[in-house]
Design an enzyme around this catalytic site. Structure first.
Site, short mmCIF file in Angstrom:
data_model
loop_
_atom_site.label_atom_id
_atom_site.label_comp_id
_atom_site.label_asym_id
_atom_site.label_seq_id
_atom_site.Cartn_x
_atom_site.Cartn_y
_atom_site.Cartn_z
N LYS A 59 32.18 42.74 34.11
CA LYS A 59 33.15 43.71 34.60
C LYS A 59 33.72 44.49 33.41
CE LYS A 59 37.37 43.95 37.49
NZ LYS A 59 38.38 43.15 38.23
N SER A 66 39.07 44.43 43.15
CA SER A 66 38.73 45.44 42.17
C SER A 66 37.37 45.23 41.48
CB SER A 66 39.81 45.50 41.09
OG SER A 66 39.84 44.31 40.34
N SER A 96 40.65 39.87 43.59
CA SER A 96 39.67 40.82 43.07
C SER A 96 38.29 40.26 42.78
CB SER A 96 40.20 41.49 41.81
OG SER A 96 41.15 42.48 42.16
#
Ligand SMILES: [Mg+2]
Ligand SMILES: [Zn+2]
Lengths: 483, 93, 482
Positions: C75, C150, C174
């Site tokens: 990420k 997210s 997330s």
């Protein structure tokens, strides 16, 4: 004109003596090339986390113990939010509602006051200035300002800083001077900081207001910044108090403001008025777990508690037979006191060492933190006098040579050919010579004029070229004359 | 939290954030609605409840020096620099 | 014709690599080709992987290590030395990380190959990956829909088989929510389990790094590698790391699984509801004991979260000011302009909204009413979990009240978007752990996720429960048709 009194409170920031910064392991050291003692943490790069320095916590607790504070059993760090380019994260890690140390006091010993007021009857010796709190935080970077830009060096960013806040107990510029001097003494005693204002190791903001004597409520306070020495704080306060009195007398309202001390012009200048209160949005720093000082930290700090000035002074009086004054002066500087103890260790007359050190040596302007002479020389010199090997007068000459040449007193006595004649047989011979050559003095003595012996003594000293021990000569002459 | 009114411009100023008029208006509406929602916490009886906090653990770092970054790496992302210093428009005290 | 490996799990790939049935370079090439083919449809990655760099790392990989030669996607919120780290924010376009996050260093040490930077909601603020400076990521099961957020890029990459596994971060769901929406396994460890050093902070007291994987075994393997005490993170726990890969081998007979009555009330999509009910029945069949529990303060979790997370974020994001790094505005008038304009131009609307909200709840006069009260209610929520875990070993809930929604569907109403995290948020507030695993599909073939919540340091229990269910069900074997 009404009589006014000043109400003064000090906020002092002290740089702690540690190897590393407060929240990262960069070296805590000044004077390096710009931005060479920086890492992702103290630059506030994305993703970094603070790791608190144990030594800084212990030194703050130690300061608290030395200043009679209550040490919080549990404390935490908070974020103080405001934007400024010298602060990498745009929040400062500080302590808000749970500081490490609460309350406490600084005692203003007489010698901490400026020399010119130490004998002033208005000077209150041993007055206690109460503290509000002591907390631990991180310092900001150093910036340099140019015409249109500012440059920032982050070497200082994140170094440990202790904030010591006093109550508004101070009533005069001289007390403020004494407060800072006494505080500095204690910080140096504890090895917590070198606390040199000129080097920025101790920085202070002063809050001052005036009120007619006897009035309870406070006047409007003014903050003064940018004093680079303890004397400058005293000067700035004198200026500011006079300025405020003048305003009040002339009917001008004092507004809350921050003023800057200009040392060159010896005046304070308005920086800003406080039209908008800061909104720091303090909240507990979620990156840092709360601390339990009772788990190891407090015990460690206590184990480092040094003998403090008052205790040291009392011990010097008791164990070294010094006068109160000698002991006070020695105890006012830990380095000096430590040197004295070494210097006096082998001396038979320790007070004599104190005199040499305080009256003669300090007068040469030596730096007490780096005394170049071996401490043992003082014992040696004092013992030469005490044992009658040299006269007090000769000792002065030896002392001067000892300071200028750095040679030991014993060596100097030999080199200067100073050593006294203490050999009794030789002295007796000299005395007999003097008696034989001065029948008149002998007759005078026998007729009851006892001080006629002094004339004979003078003769003996002359014959010995000053090397005879006057005490011994006196004894021998008396014995012979009375025989 | 009685009033869910929020002075968006004042708060944005604290946060050093310029807002367009359109943004200010939208945020004003959205944030009022969010604050209206969170106002339900007023119903909860929190008397005697301590505030949440992490465990009390002295995870402290020994005072031993570690490595710093070489200055060129430290400043590698700097928008403006000169002589190994970060440069910004003149700061006001 | 060369064989494809991209559908393999990490564990099976590991066995093949160790047995030299395949080389790390072949694996890397196959995955790079897959990304080339599929990513234009999904946009899971923020940049095209640097193929030469990936190949070089693969060629140098030591296959005897636990993840030797396994490509892993990261990420774009984790620092990898020498790589960009943009947090999907315009403000950080062009930023190069000068250091490794601890979790990255641990993966490196275990022999992993870093394959790219996955998309996310800017600074991890969002539930749909629509708030990204790089554009929206699409759900591999239906490219008209969001992948969740997210960590939507990581979820889409693993769900779309353009990554064998990925790391994400979870502040209020997330990892678990996008895993649920993309049909993969997503684990949020106990707070303090994985070091946060090098994870760009959103809300420091809630953030945790965790893995996205195709199987539960892989999640156990990755967790084992990235966990452990880190002296660089003051909140990282000094606890030994259990052999999670051993813990999953036990069945669930005798395991007590709690079902909280508050999690099955309103707002849940009926298809999700029935899939979760079926999963609970499946556990009963496998020999677990199902117990009723109560988490009464869960209803306040969203409200608490939307005070605490923005408050912490408002301070965490203050450093993005264009002074030391970041896209400083051109020709600033003065220093205030550097701040105000850099931040106005660099941050997207969701980030601005949360910074303003967080600044407000901490501001003078409001702290007690908002932040302090929220921290007290948070304490009650933690206490709920402590009480519940005296009755059970793990808790079963839906991960998300609905399957993936359409792109753009909720962007105009932030509050509705926030409420999508209703089942995951309490786990972060309490600091406990949770995993989402596939538990079925909707009629429209959208994945549904089951959340299994564990107590503090209860990862062994939830992985064990997750593994037993996975082995008994077919869901994880389904492939999206992209
Ligand atoms: Mg301060
Ligand atoms: Zn540093």
């Amino acid at each position: 004109m009404a009589e006014y009194e000043a109400v003064i409170g000090l906020e002092v920031h002290v740089q702690l003596k540690t190897n590393t910064k407060m929240f990262c392991s960069c070296v805590n050291h000044f004077g390096a090339a710009p931005n060479t003692h920086v890492c992702p943490v103290c630059l506030g790069l994305p993703g970094v986390l603070p790791t608190p320095n144990k030594e800084a916590v212990i030194k703050t607790i130690l300061t608290g113990i030395m200043l009679d504070c209550d040490i919080a059993p549990r404390c935490k760090f908070d974020r103080k939010n405001y934007f400024y380019p010298d602060m990498p994260k745009n929040y400062q890690i500080s302590q808000y509602d749970q500081p490490l140390c609460d309350r406490g006091a600084v005692t203003l010993n007489l010698l901490a006051y400026p020399k010119d007021v130490q004998n002033d009857p208005k000077t209150v010796a041993d007055k206690k200035i109460r503290l509000v709190r002591i907390h631990l935080e991180e310092d900001v970077a150093k910036s340099t300002h140019f015409e249109t830009s500012s440059s920032i060096d982050f070497n200082r960013a994140g170094t440990p800083l202790m904030e010591i806040v006093s109550e508004a107990d101070i009533r005069s510029p001289e007390e403020a001077f004494a407060y800072l001097t006494a505080l500095k003494q204690i910080l140096i005693y504890g090895g917590v900081s070198d606390a040199d204002m000129e080097k920025g190791q101790m920085r202070c903001d002063v809050n001052v207001s005036i009120r007619p004597k006897g009035q309870q409520e406070f006047g409007t306070k003014v903050e003064i910044k940018n004093m680079n020495s303890i004397s400058a704080v005293r000067k700035a306060l004198h200026f500011e108090i006079a300025r405020q009195i003048e305003d009040v007398e002339s009917g001008t309202t004092i507004i809350q403001q921050t003023r800057r001390w200009d040392d060159g012009r010896s005046e304070t200048f308005m920086m800003r008025t406080k039209e908008k209160a800061h909104d720091y949005r303090y909240f507990p720093d979620p990156d840092l777990l709360p601390l339990n000082t009772e788990e190891g930290l407090l015990a460690e700090a206590k184990s480092r508690l040094p003998e403090l000035p008052a205790a040291k002074k009392a011990r010097l009086v008791k164990d070294f037979a010094l006068s109160e004054y000698q002991a006070s002066v020695l105890a006012s500087e830990v380095a000096l006191a430590n040197y004295f103890e070494k210097a006096a260790a082998a001396a038979k007359n320790k007070s004599a060492v104190a005199n040499f050190l305080l009256n003669d040596y300090l007068a040469t302007g030596v730096d007490v933190n780096a005394i170049p002479l071996p401490a043992e020389y003082f014992s040696e010199l004092a013992n030469l006098v005490e044992d009658g090997k040299i006269s007090t007068k000769q000792a002065k000459d030896v002392f001067a040579k000892m300071v200028s040449d750095g040679k030991s007193p014993a060596v100097l006595v030999k080199e200067l050919g100073l050593s006294q004649i203490t050999d009794t047989a030789e002295l007796e011979k000299l005395c007999e010579q003097a008696i034989a050559a001065n029948p008149r003095s002998v007759a005078d003595f026998k007729a009851g004029k006892t001080n006629a012996v002094n004339a004979l003594k003078g003769q003996v000293m002359k014959l010995s070229k000053g090397k005879a021990n006057p005490q011994a000569v006196g004894d021998i002459l008396l014995k012979k004359l009375q025989a | 939290m009685a009033s869910p009114e929020i002075d968006v411009r004042y708060v944005a100023d604290l946060a050093r954030l310029d807002l367009t008029d359109a943004e200010a208006a939208t945020f004003q509406k959205q944030l009022s609605s969010i604050l209206g929602y969170v106002a339900q916490l007023e119903k909860v009886d929190v008397s005697g409840v301590p505030a949440f906090s992490g465990p009390v653990v002295n995870n402290l770092r020994e005072d031993v020096a570690g490595e710093s970054l070489p200055v060129e790496v430290a400043l590698s992302n700097a928008p403006k620099q000169d002589n190994n210093l970060i440069v910004v428009p003149k700061m006001i005290e | 014709m060369s064989a494809h490996f991209y559908t393999e799990s990490v564990s099976s790939l590991r066995r093949k690599l160790a047995a030299k049935e395949v080389t790390p370079l072949e694996v890397a090439n196959d995955l790079l080709a897959r990304i080339e083919a599929v990513d234009p449809k999904l946009s899971a990655y923020n940049f095209k992987p640097d193929a030469e760099k990936v190949r070089a790392a693969a060629a140098a990989a030591d296959v005897s290590k636990p993840l030797g030669g396994v490509p892993i996607a990261i990420k774009d919120v984790l620092n990898v030395e020498g790589d960009p780290c943009t947090c999907s924010s315009k403000l950080l376009h062009g930023y190069t990380a000068p250091y490794d996050a601890t979790a990255i260093a641990k993966l490196r040490e275990a022999g992993a190959v870093f394959v790219g930077r996955t998309n996310m909601d800017e600074f991890a603020m969002g539930s749909s990956t629509e708030n990204s400076s790089w554009g929206v990521t699409r759900n591999p099961w239906d490219t008209e829909r969001i992948p969740g957020g997210s960590s939507g890029g990581s979820a889409a990459a693993v769900g779309g088989h353009e990554a064998f596994a990925a790391l994400g971060s979870d502040t209020g769901g997330s990892i678990r929510q996008p895993a649920s929406l993309c049909g993969c396994v997503g684990l949020k460890p106990t707070y303090g389990r994985v070091s946060r050093y090098g994870l760009v902070a959103f809300a420091s007291s809630l953030d945790q790094i965790g893995p996205f994987t195709k199987t539960v075994e892989d999640a156990a393997l990755l967790l084992e590698v990235i966990s452990g005490h880190d002296p660089k993170d003051n909140t990282s726990a000094k606890r030994p790391v259990p052999k999670y890969t051993d813990a999953i081998k036990k069945d669930v007979r005798g395991l007590k699984l709690g079902v909280p009555k508050e999690y099955f009330i309103s707002g849940i999509d009926p298809e999700v509801q029935s899939a979760i009910k079926a999963a609970i029945d499946q556990y009963a069949k496998l020999g677990a004991e199902i117990v009723d529990i109560s988490l009464p303060n869960t209803e306040y979790a969203c409200a608490v979260y939307y005070i605490i997370a923005p408050a912490e974020a408002s301070a965490n994001l203050a450093r993005f000011d264009g002074v030391r790094y970041g896209a400083r505005v051109k020709n600033p008038k003065d220093i205030l302009d550097v701040y105000r304009s850099t931040r106005a131009q660099g941050f997207g609307p969701e980030v601005k909204r949360r910074i303003i909200l967080g600044t407000y709840v901490l501001s003078s006069g409001y702290y007690d009413a908002y932040y302090n009260r929220a921290q007290k209610v948070r304490q009650l929520i933690r206490q709920d979990f402590t009480n519940a875990f005296q009755k059970c070993d793990a808790i079963l809930t839906p991960t998300s009240p609905t399957a993936a929604f359409k792109i753009g569907e909720k962007t105009s109403d932030p509050l509705q978007m926030y409420l999508a995290d209703i089942f995951t948020i309490a786990v972060n507030l309490a600091g406990v752990c949770g995993v989402s695993i596939p538990c079925g599909f909707t009629q429209g073939k959208l994945p549904i996720g089951l959340q299994i919540i564990g107590a503090e340091w209860g990862e062994e229990n939830i992985l064990r429960a997750a593994h037993a269910y996975e082995q008994a069900t077919p869901w994880h074997k389904e492939l999206p048709a992209i």
